[in-house]
Design a protein around this motif. Structure first.
Motif, PDB file in Angstrom:
ATOM      1  N   UNK A 140      93.904  -8.513  20.719  1.00 57.64           N
ATOM      2  CA  UNK A 140      94.441  -7.846  19.539  1.00 57.64           C
ATOM      3  C   UNK A 140      93.351  -7.726  18.484  1.00 57.64           C
ATOM      4  N   UNK A 141      93.373  -6.621  17.741  1.00 56.66           N
ATOM      5  CA  UNK A 141      92.441  -6.389  16.633  1.00 56.66           C
ATOM      6  C   UNK A 141      93.237  -5.964  15.401  1.00 56.66           C
ATOM      7  N   UNK A 142      92.964  -6.627  14.273  1.00 55.72           N
ATOM      8  CA  UNK A 142      93.617  -6.311  12.997  1.00 55.72           C
ATOM      9  C   UNK A 142      92.565  -6.335  11.910  1.00 55.72           C
ATOM     10  N   UNK A 143      92.707  -5.444  10.936  1.00 46.39           N
ATOM     11  CA  UNK A 143      91.764  -5.436   9.828  1.00 46.39           C
ATOM     12  C   UNK A 143      91.689  -4.077   9.175  1.00 46.39           C
ATOM     13  N   UNK A 144      90.637  -3.892   8.405  1.00 48.77           N
ATOM     14  CA  UNK A 144      90.442  -2.655   7.668  1.00 48.77           C
ATOM     15  C   UNK A 144      89.597  -1.676   8.470  1.00 48.77           C
ATOM     16  N   UNK A 145      89.923  -0.405   8.341  1.00 47.21           N
ATOM     17  CA  UNK A 145      89.132   0.648   8.968  1.00 47.21           C
ATOM     18  C   UNK A 145      89.506   0.968  10.391  1.00 47.21           C
ATOM     19  N   UNK A 146      90.568   0.365  10.930  1.00 51.23           N
ATOM     20  CA  UNK A 146      91.000   0.690  12.287  1.00 51.23           C
ATOM     21  C   UNK A 146      91.870   1.941  12.245  1.00 51.23           C
ATOM     22  N   UNK A 147      91.452   2.986  12.925  1.00 52.67           N
ATOM     23  CA  UNK A 147      92.208   4.227  12.945  1.00 52.67           C
ATOM     24  C   UNK A 147      93.473   4.022  13.774  1.00 52.67           C
ATOM     25  N   UNK A 148      94.600   4.189  13.152  1.00 56.95           N
ATOM     26  CA  UNK A 148      95.867   3.974  13.842  1.00 56.95           C
ATOM     27  C   UNK A 148      96.427   2.578  13.627  1.00 56.95           C
ATOM     28  N   UNK A 149      95.782   1.756  12.804  1.00 60.11           N
ATOM     29  CA  UNK A 149      96.310   0.434  12.492  1.00 60.11           C
ATOM     30  C   UNK A 149      95.960  -0.595  13.552  1.00 60.11           C
ATOM     31  N   UNK A 150      96.635  -1.749  13.508  1.00 57.37           N
ATOM     32  CA  UNK A 150      96.338  -2.825  14.475  1.00 57.37           C
ATOM     33  C   UNK A 150      96.445  -2.327  15.918  1.00 57.37           C
ATOM     34  N   UNK A 151      95.574  -2.866  16.757  1.00 55.66           N
ATOM     35  CA  UNK A 151      95.516  -2.433  18.157  1.00 55.66           C
ATOM     36  C   UNK A 151      95.678  -3.626  19.070  1.00 55.66           C
ATOM     37  N   UNK A 152      96.162  -3.338  20.277  1.00 53.44           N
ATOM     38  CA  UNK A 152      96.379  -4.379  21.268  1.00 53.44           C
ATOM     39  C   UNK A 152      96.075  -3.813  22.643  1.00 53.44           C
ATOM     40  N   UNK A 153      95.517  -4.632  23.523  1.00 54.72           N
ATOM     41  CA  UNK A 153      95.173  -4.183  24.872  1.00 54.72           C
ATOM     42  C   UNK A 153      95.444  -5.299  25.858  1.00 54.72           C
ATOM     43  N   UNK A 154      95.905  -4.913  27.039  1.00 51.86           N
ATOM     44  CA  UNK A 154      96.127  -5.872  28.115  1.00 51.86           C
ATOM     45  C   UNK A 154      94.810  -6.057  28.868  1.00 51.86           C
ATOM     46  N   UNK A 155      94.481  -7.283  29.205  1.00 53.91           N
ATOM     47  CA  UNK A 155      93.226  -7.574  29.885  1.00 53.91           C
ATOM     48  C   UNK A 155      92.275  -8.307  28.958  1.00 53.91           C
ATOM     49  N   UNK A 156      91.013  -8.375  29.362  1.00 50.78           N
ATOM     50  CA  UNK A 156      90.046  -9.126  28.565  1.00 50.78           C
ATOM     51  C   UNK A 156      89.025  -8.237  27.864  1.00 50.78           C
ATOM     52  N   UNK A 157      89.284  -6.913  27.763  1.00 58.90           N
ATOM     53  CA  UNK A 157      88.434  -6.027  26.968  1.00 58.90           C
ATOM     54  C   UNK A 157      89.309  -5.117  26.125  1.00 58.90           C
ATOM     55  N   UNK A 158      88.743  -4.632  25.018  1.00 57.95           N
ATOM     56  CA  UNK A 158      89.474  -3.766  24.092  1.00 57.95           C
ATOM     57  C   UNK A 158      88.506  -2.778  23.467  1.00 57.95           C
ATOM     58  N   UNK A 159      88.957  -1.542  23.256  1.00 59.83           N
ATOM     59  CA  UNK A 159      88.190  -0.516  22.543  1.00 59.83           C
ATOM     60  C   UNK A 159      89.162   0.270  21.677  1.00 59.83           C
ATOM     61  N   UNK A 160      88.877   0.333  20.370  1.00 57.10           N
ATOM     62  CA  UNK A 160      89.771   1.033  19.443  1.00 57.10           C
ATOM     63  C   UNK A 160      88.923   1.811  18.446  1.00 57.10           C
ATOM     64  N   UNK A 161      89.341   3.074  18.165  1.00 64.07           N
ATOM     65  CA  UNK A 161      88.624   3.909  17.202  1.00 64.07           C
ATOM     66  C   UNK A 161      88.672   3.260  15.828  1.00 64.07           C
ATOM     67  N   UNK A 162      87.550   3.420  15.093  1.00 69.35           N
ATOM     68  CA  UNK A 162      87.439   2.799  13.771  1.00 69.35           C
ATOM     69  C   UNK A 162      86.468   3.596  12.925  1.00 69.35           C
ATOM     70  N   UNK A 163      86.484   3.318  11.627  1.00 68.97           N
ATOM     71  CA  UNK A 163      85.503   3.893  10.722  1.00 68.97           C
ATOM     72  C   UNK A 163      84.203   3.113  10.758  1.00 68.97           C
ATOM     73  N   UNK A 164      83.147   3.699  10.214  1.00 76.15           N
ATOM     74  CA  UNK A 164      81.833   3.065  10.310  1.00 76.15           C
ATOM     75  C   UNK A 164      81.737   1.801   9.460  1.00 76.15           C
ATOM     76  N   UNK A 165      82.655   1.605   8.527  1.00 72.01           N
ATOM     77  CA  UNK A 165      82.652   0.407   7.698  1.00 72.01           C
ATOM     78  C   UNK A 165      83.797  -0.547   8.069  1.00 72.01           C
TER      79      UNK A 165
END
Length: 633
Positions: A582-607
């Motif tokens: 799971x990823x939570x914080x500022x600048x994540x496009x689409x808000x908090x993200x979650x992925x099944x498995x041991x890797x994750x990739x989520x669109x975000x802003x440069x900051x």
């Protein structure tokens, strides 16, 4: 081997060295035999440390080792530990309903499953440990192993019911043993000093001991003590040329004395005196965590010769290697002039517990941007390789003299943005010792750091291991002069990158130290690169941590990454035990993200700045990343 077959006696110093080497096995044995209770682990450590003898001890009545190559000193210590654990009284916290004879049954179980001993040897050892009925103890061990919910087989490493054994075999346990040995030796030196004060000048002012050019550097001695023998060149331990072929353990203790000056008594005495009490003008350096005191007795001579305008002496006292260097005639070339400017020096490095692979070479001189090694007597080929080039497998063969000293190898260039090559040392041993190819590199210590790969810490010589190492080597300046024993890189995840940018490796690199504590850890992101030696991106750093060690495989890290399409992503990865990220914080496009498995990739802003968390397999406690995810180092 530590025990004299002719006199059947055990030396105190050899027992101390064996305790440090086998401390984990002995503590596990004591822990298995002792009754359960809140003080079980400390009691196991106390029993093990208490097994050391106070003086030379007869071993004539000991049972013979079960294997021809088994260390007889360990056999003696094992018996002492077993006797003490069996004789330890029951604590007040224990229930009175425990069956009598439970400790002998646990001892038989531990000897069978941890020591891999056969029943006849177990009976012999239990009788020597003063167990009245060894057959009943063996029957109890079999009954406990077969009982439902019992220990079962195969046996767990810590104890007969699988409970954890704190400090049994990790770096802290070895440090505990080293501290015990150090305190005992300090007490012996203090006793010798007190005796010297009592007998005073009657024994100190003997003609021939207080006259001469180096008299001011000689510490006062009491005749017949270990301290006096430690300064006598004639008392130096010298292994035979072929001793390593017959030794049960091939380490620095099996090295013969080599070099053109091994019979120069004056040079050897100066080296020994400097180690015992260096003058104010002697430059003394010790690796982190290495005691600077004198050897407890006569050390072993490894090398004495002339190199690069200096006389060099290498000594070994079982726990440390010492290198003494003094300049030769300053008019004898530029190298001698450079050595004269540096003056007399003494360097000390801890090498306690060095195995065959870690005893492959020692730095004999480091001058003029080049290093030369003294290789072990079992080494058949030494080569220089470029660690940044995975294809450089064979390397360039290094010339070696009859004394085992290699030709010069360039030192790594550690300036930022100047990592174009990183020299490594490749050693291959004879069929009898270190037959596998091993890789090393100079990280500023007397013993070059061994380079390993994977969870099993095998030599970093395979194709995939060399690729990971090529992208890690330029980060090694962060661990220079830290007393590093070995550097291990472990790929804990692979991830397919967004926007078709290929596949990346997530690597955890751990620099373990000779002293145990102080290990440095970093995680890397290694995406596809045009050059094989391009450094990976460091995503986190830890110091004095167990992460990525043999007993701590939980890893979670991430970074902010830009694809070739110009899009920014938060990437994250965990070890194989992670089932959800799971990823939570500022600048994540689409808000908090979650992925099944041991890797994750989520669109975000440069900051973007994100916190990572993970759920582990089997409902284990969730893990969190040590710091917010941002751009890599």
């Amino acid at each position: 081997m530590g025990v004299s077959e002719r006199t059947a006696t055990l030396d105190v110093e050899q027992a101390e060295l064996a305790l440090v080497e086998h401390y984990g096995r002995l503590v596990r044995l004591a822990y298995c035999v002792l009754e359960d209770g809140p003080r079980r682990a400390p009691a196991a450590h106390a029993v093990t440390c208490g097994a050391l003898p106070r003086r030379c001890t007869s071993t004539a009545a000991l049972p013979r080792p079960q294997a021809a190559d088994e260390d007889p000193v360990y056999v003696w210590l094992r018996l002492r530990v077993l006797r003490a654990a069996l004789a330890r009284p029951r604590g007040p916290w224990l229930p009175r309903s425990l069956p009598r004879g439970g400790a002998p049954a646990r001892a038989a179980y531990a000897l069978r499953h941890l020591e891999r001993m056969a029943d006849p040897e177990i009976r012999t050892l239990l009788r020597a440990a003063r167990v009245r009925d060894p057959d009943a103890a063996l029957a109890g061990a079999v009954k406990a192993a077969d009982a439902p919910g019992g220990p079962g087989a195969p046996a767990p490493a810590p104890g007969p019911v699988g409970e954890p054994c704190p400090l049994c075999g990790d770096g802290a346990g070895v440090q505990h043993a080293l501290d015990t040995v150090r305190r005992r030796r300090q007490r012996r030196r203090a006793g010798a000093a007190a005796l010297a004060a009592l007998v005073c000048c009657g024994l100190l002012g003997v003609p021939g001991d207080t006259w001469g050019p180096d008299a001011a550097a000689r510490p006062p001695l009491v005749r017949g003590t270990d301290a006096e023998q430690a300064l006598d060149p004639g008392a130096l331990v010298r292994a035979g040329a072929g001793a390593w072929r017959r030794a049960s353990r091939t380490d620095f203790g099996a090295w013969p004395a080599r070099g053109a000056l091994t019979r120069d008594a004056s040079l050897l005495r100066r080296a020994l005196v400097t180690w015992a009490r260096p003058r104010a003008d002697v430059r003394v350096e010790a690796a982190p965590g290495t005691p600077e005191g004198p050897p407890p007795g006569p050390p072993q001579l490894l090398y004495a010769g002339r190199l690069a305008g200096a006389a060099v002496v290498l000594l070994y006292d079982g726990l440390r290697v010492a290198r003494y260097t003094e300049p030769l005639d300053p008019d004898d070339g530029s190298a001698a002039a450079e050595a004269a400017e540096e003056g007399v020096s003494l360097e000390l490095a801890r090498t306690a517990g060095a195995a065959t692979a870690e005893s492959g070479a020692l730095v004999v001189t480091r001058r003029g941007g080049k290093v030369r090694y003294l290789t072990a007597p079992w080494i058949t080929r030494a080569a220089r390789v470029d660690l940044l080039d995975p294809g450089d497998e064979a390397g360039r063969t290094l010339s070696r003299g009859a004394d085992g000293v290699t030709g010069p190898v360039p030192l790594p260039v550690t300036l930022p943005q100047h990592c174009d090559t990183w020299p490594g040392l490749a050693l291959r041993g004879s069929p009898g010792a270190a037959r596998r190819l091993q890789l090393y590199t100079d990280l500023g210590e007397l013993a070059p750091a061994r380079l390993t790969d994977g969870a099993e810490r095998t030599p970093a010589t395979g194709t995939a291991a060399r690729r990971r190492l090529a992208r890690t080597a330029c980060h090694l300046p962060a661990v220079l002069d830290r007393g590093v024993r070995a550097v291990n890189s472990w790929q804990f995840a692979r991830q397919r990158l967004p926007d078709g940018d290929g596949e990346a490796a997530w690597v955890c690199t751990r620099a373990a130290t000779w002293r145990g504590p102080g290990a440095r850890v970093m995680t890397q992101f290694q995406p596809p690169a045009g050059a094989p030696g391009r450094p990976g991106a460091v995503t986190s750093r830890l110091e004095d941590s167990r992460v990525c060690g043999p007993h701590a495989r939980a890893v979670l890290t991430g970074l902010l990454w830009r694809s070739t399409e110009g899009r920014w992503y938060v990437l994250a990865a965990g070890d194989e035990g992670v089932t959800r990220l799971r990823a939570r914080g500022e600048g994540l496009l689409g808000g908090p993200a979650e992925a099944v498995g041991n890797t994750l990739a989520v669109r975000a802003g440069r900051q973007a700045s994100a916190r990572l968390s993970a759920t582990r397999r089997n409902g284990a406690a969730p893990a969190t990343s040590p710091a917010p995810v941002g751009p890599p180092d």
